[in-house]
Design an enzyme around this catalytic site. Structure first.
Site, PDB file in Angstrom:
ATOM      1  N   HIS A  82      16.854  48.366  85.527  1.00 57.78           N
ATOM      2  CA  HIS A  82      17.324  48.050  84.173  1.00 57.78           C
ATOM      3  C   HIS A  82      18.202  46.809  84.189  1.00 57.78           C
ATOM      4  O   HIS A  82      19.048  46.643  85.075  1.00 57.78           O
ATOM      5  CB  HIS A  82      18.136  49.211  83.588  1.00 57.78           C
ATOM      6  CG  HIS A  82      18.688  48.915  82.227  1.00 57.78           C
ATOM      7  ND1 HIS A  82      17.933  49.020  81.088  1.00 57.78           N
ATOM      8  CD2 HIS A  82      19.913  48.475  81.823  1.00 57.78           C
ATOM      9  CE1 HIS A  82      18.673  48.674  80.040  1.00 57.78           C
ATOM     10  NE2 HIS A  82      19.865  48.342  80.461  1.00 57.78           N
ATOM     11  N   ASP A 161      20.461  59.341  71.616  1.00 58.45           N
ATOM     12  CA  ASP A 161      20.847  57.939  71.825  1.00 58.45           C
ATOM     13  C   ASP A 161      20.311  57.060  70.700  1.00 58.45           C
ATOM     14  O   ASP A 161      21.016  56.169  70.222  1.00 58.45           O
ATOM     15  CB  ASP A 161      20.343  57.430  73.177  1.00 58.45           C
ATOM     16  CG  ASP A 161      20.615  55.942  73.351  1.00 58.45           C
ATOM     17  OD1 ASP A 161      21.804  55.574  73.362  1.00 58.45           O
ATOM     18  OD2 ASP A 161      19.657  55.158  73.445  1.00 58.45           O
ATOM     19  N   ARG A 168      26.181  53.141  65.836  1.00 57.35           N
ATOM     20  CA  ARG A 168      27.148  52.243  66.479  1.00 57.35           C
ATOM     21  C   ARG A 168      26.955  50.808  66.017  1.00 57.35           C
ATOM     22  O   ARG A 168      27.907  50.047  65.838  1.00 57.35           O
ATOM     23  CB  ARG A 168      27.006  52.322  68.004  1.00 57.35           C
ATOM     24  CG  ARG A 168      27.541  53.611  68.608  1.00 57.35           C
ATOM     25  CD  ARG A 168      27.062  53.796  70.036  1.00 57.35           C
ATOM     26  NE  ARG A 168      27.425  52.653  70.862  1.00 57.35           N
ATOM     27  CZ  ARG A 168      26.715  52.237  71.902  1.00 57.35           C
ATOM     28  NH1 ARG A 168      25.595  52.858  72.240  1.00 57.35           N
ATOM     29  NH2 ARG A 168      27.119  51.207  72.608  1.00 57.35           N
ATOM     30  N   SER A 183      24.521  55.375  76.857  1.00 57.44           N
ATOM     31  CA  SER A 183      23.295  54.973  76.169  1.00 57.44           C
ATOM     32  C   SER A 183      22.237  54.524  77.172  1.00 57.44           C
ATOM     33  O   SER A 183      21.084  54.980  77.136  1.00 57.44           O
ATOM     34  CB  SER A 183      23.607  53.847  75.187  1.00 57.44           C
ATOM     35  OG  SER A 183      22.423  53.351  74.581  1.00 57.44           O
ATOM     36  N   LYS A 187      18.693  57.277  78.886  1.00 62.35           N
ATOM     37  CA  LYS A 187      17.259  56.980  78.878  1.00 62.35           C
ATOM     38  C   LYS A 187      16.708  56.952  80.298  1.00 62.35           C
ATOM     39  O   LYS A 187      15.579  57.391  80.551  1.00 62.35           O
ATOM     40  CB  LYS A 187      17.010  55.652  78.161  1.00 62.35           C
ATOM     41  CG  LYS A 187      17.306  55.698  76.659  1.00 62.35           C
ATOM     42  CD  LYS A 187      16.886  54.444  75.951  1.00 62.35           C
ATOM     43  CE  LYS A 187      17.807  53.270  76.210  1.00 62.35           C
ATOM     44  NZ  LYS A 187      19.079  53.365  75.500  1.00 62.35           N
TER      45      LYS A 187
END
Length: 435
Positions: A82, A161, A168, A183, A187
């Protein structure tokens, strides 16, 4: 329990226990807690923070709010990677197939771009026919057959999320590090990989502007991964200038293909090769970084990395010929060269401003859901530290019209800072945080 009591408790600096966090997230996901109460709680978290245990509990409550894939029960080891996003960040496009070519299964769900940071799915959709929306069965089948899958994010994974992020975004509560960490990690944990590599960026083109904030976020996510039983490593990398030379969807796809051929720009190529080597060591496929780097170079020389990219794109409905022959990828009708107005050294390039300029060409979205033009974007002809004489090429603008390209020149020139003396660009990889 009552939501208002949990709001007050966090507002006053209290620490929520596991049951309280689980109840709040479950009730919010099911509609039992309204947006206005969750918004108040999120603001209290922004103000008071969360400790490591609270952050981990929040993450796991979000994971359990929807489906979980548990891919490590199907293939092991299986990795995920990520990036927190940036300008010109096409790293996943090269790292995923290269890692798979080196014998590591890669099960990745990735997203679209929003704002000045590009999205991996948008880049992949430059390839005709590529289909990111996969069923659970398709995801598993492609992972087993190709050793790599690059899917779009599923609404069924960590739905809490999705609801919380939308809230948010409109309530000024995006910047909280515990909320960001939960968050991202919710995932990743919902996919259920065995190993996770995080690329946490800092600088002008990143969400985290300072290395200190990036380090805090990286450490929070590494801690969550450790507590959840996933081997997690985070690299802090600079986004003070665009990564590589290409900014824009098809252009970045072409650059990723060049990286897999061993012909990409030095900075982004070095980062991609480092990431794959790190994954090889993490998963035990190589004993040392030197041995891992040799495996990476072999996969490049043999063409195995490029072949793996073509294979996964074909498995997801895309035209593999566009990988093998990148000139077949969509191209803008106008290419206009911006030349240097100065003689001297490039001292800095504002990455965020470059990203915004690419958006104005149609390569990105100003609002979620907007269509994009995969053909458009920018190709930098020189990076920080390079010497340019007045009149030499600086940026190639790929646009829908010559007028659109030239209208951008003034904004592009404002992205550059010049020096009369030599400039040494900073290191791309600042540090690596391991569990």
């Amino acid at each position: 329990m009552q939501a208002v009591a949990l709001i007050r408790k966090k507002r006053d600096g209290g620490v929520l226990d596991t049951d309280e966090i689980n109840w709040l997230i479950e009730q919010y996901t099911q509609g039992g807690v309204p947006d206005y109460q969750m918004a108040a709680w999120l603001m209290a978290v922004c103000w008071r923070g969360m400790d490591a245990r609270e952050t981990r509990d929040l993450t796991m409550a979000m994971v359990h709010s929807g489906d979980e894939l548990h891919v490590r029960d199907i293939v092991s080891p299986v990795i995920d990677k990520h990036s927190t996003g940036g300008v010109g960040d096409k790293v996943t496009l090269a790292v995923a197939p290269l890692a798979a070519a080196c014998g590591i299964a890669v099960g990745k769900m990735t997203g679209r771009g929003l704002g000045h940071t590009g999205g991996t799915i948008d880049k992949l959709e430059s390839v005709q026919g590529f289909r990111p929306e996969l069923t659970r069965e398709e995801f598993v089948r492609i992972l087993k057959s190709e050793g790599v899958v690059l899917a779009g994010q599923s609404a069924d994974l960590a739905p809490a999320d999705g609801k919380m992020y939308a809230l948010r975004d409109v309530t000024g509560t995006v910047e909280s590090i515990p909320l960001i960490a939960a968050s991202i990690m919710s995932k990743k944990l919902a996919i259920g990989c065995s190993h996770l590599l995080l690329d946490v960026k800092f600088g002008s083109g990143a969400f985290m502007k300072t290395v200190e904030k990036a380090r805090e976020l990286a450490q929070a996510m590494v801690d969550i991964g450790r507590l959840a039983g996933i081997h997690t490593v985070a690299a802090l990398t600079s986004m003070e200038q665009p990564l590589g030379c290409a900014v824009g969807n098809a252009l970045e796809m072409m650059e990723a293909i060049a990286i897999l051929r061993g012909e990409g720009p030095e900075d982004v190529s070095a980062l991609c090769y480092h990431d794959v080597a790190e994954l090889l060591v993490m998963t035990g496929k190589a004993q040392t970084m030197d041995m891992a780097e040799q495996q990476v170079q072999q996969a490049i020389r043999s063409g195995a990395g490029l072949a793996k990219l073509a294979a996964v794109i074909a498995a997801q409905g895309g035209d593999a010929r566009q990988v093998e022959q990148p000139h077949l990828l969509p191209q803008a009708p106008y290419k206009v060269m911006l030349t240097s107005p100065h003689t001297g050294y490039i001292a800095a390039i504002n990455a965020e401003a470059i990203g915004l300029a690419s958006m104005r060409l149609g390569a990105g979205r100003f609002r979620k859901g907007e269509p994009i033009d995969h053909r458009t974007g920018l190709v930098l002809q020189a990076k920080v530290g390079a010497y340019r004489q007045a009149g030499e090429s600086l940026v190639e603008v790929h646009a829908r019209s010559e007028a659109e390209a030239r209208d951008l020149f003034e904004n592009l020139l404002a992205c550059y800072r010049w020096s009369d003396t030599p400039v040494q660009p900073g290191a791309l990889i600042h540090e690596v945080i391991r569990p």
